[in-house]
Design a protein around this motif. Sequence first.
Motif, PDB file in Angstrom:
ATOM      1  N   PHE A 104      48.794 -51.167  24.547  1.00  0.00           N
ATOM      2  CA  PHE A 104      47.635 -52.037  24.766  1.00  0.00           C
ATOM      3  C   PHE A 104      46.801 -52.176  23.498  1.00  0.00           C
ATOM      4  O   PHE A 104      46.300 -53.261  23.191  1.00  0.00           O
ATOM      5  N   GLU A 110      43.871 -55.809  25.508  1.00  0.00           N
ATOM      6  CA  GLU A 110      42.594 -55.799  26.205  1.00  0.00           C
ATOM      7  C   GLU A 110      41.554 -56.635  25.471  1.00  0.00           C
ATOM      8  O   GLU A 110      40.734 -57.312  26.098  1.00  0.00           O
ATOM      9  N   ARG A 113      42.408 -60.196  26.228  1.00  0.00           N
ATOM     10  CA  ARG A 113      42.073 -60.448  27.631  1.00  0.00           C
ATOM     11  C   ARG A 113      40.577 -60.748  27.786  1.00  0.00           C
ATOM     12  O   ARG A 113      40.183 -61.687  28.486  1.00  0.00           O
TER      13      ARG A 113
END
Length: 228
Positions: A104, A110, A113
């Motif tokens: 990640f 993230e 995102r």
Amino acid sequence: MTTFVLIPGARCGPWHWRLVAGELRGRGHDVVTVDLPCGDDSAGLAEYAQAVTAAVGDRTGVVLVAHSFAGFSAPLVCAHLPVQLLVLVTAMVPAPGETPEGWFASTRCEEIRAEAAAREGRPPDGEAGLYFHDLSPGRAAEAAAHWREQSLTPASQPWPLSAWPPVPTRHLLCRADRLFPAEMLRRVSAERLGFAPDEMDGGHFPMLSRPRDLADRLERYGRSSSLP
């Protein structure tokens, strides 16, 4: 007839593949839905690959279909089975030595995102929004009810391969995936697999939101991989 081996992602099981499995079986294909030992703290990536191998048995020329977290374990299966094609569906693509939990950060997943949520003018998603935003309320509730316990053991294990296995591979992303944003997976696929992914509509679980469309894709992949 093609043999499709459907591998679930984290916290998932055969239930999450049942609609696509039904579609493919209805078209005359052999389908194996794998039950991974996701709640077993003694099971890591190698044991997940072993579970897939055991489920396949003596079948040959299989099409492995890996969803999400299964992108870390499905390539390991290729050393043990005669795999005709590996299909990644909204899946993680590991680098040598990388752990799933480290993936990640190294892919900036993230961060991207959060940028996507801000750009679209929506608050950061909770669990239902990340996974099931494009499902009907009833199906989303049913899907959440079928979550399974997920051990953290495989998340901390480095991916053991030195390179992607020499098996034909397709990567299929979903344009509205909020968990693994499309812009991120396009870059990861290009950098780590050396090609652009295929794309379809839908979120992170196209097997629940668009099972017929996904079955169509898998069937075409299976036909093309069997051509001389």
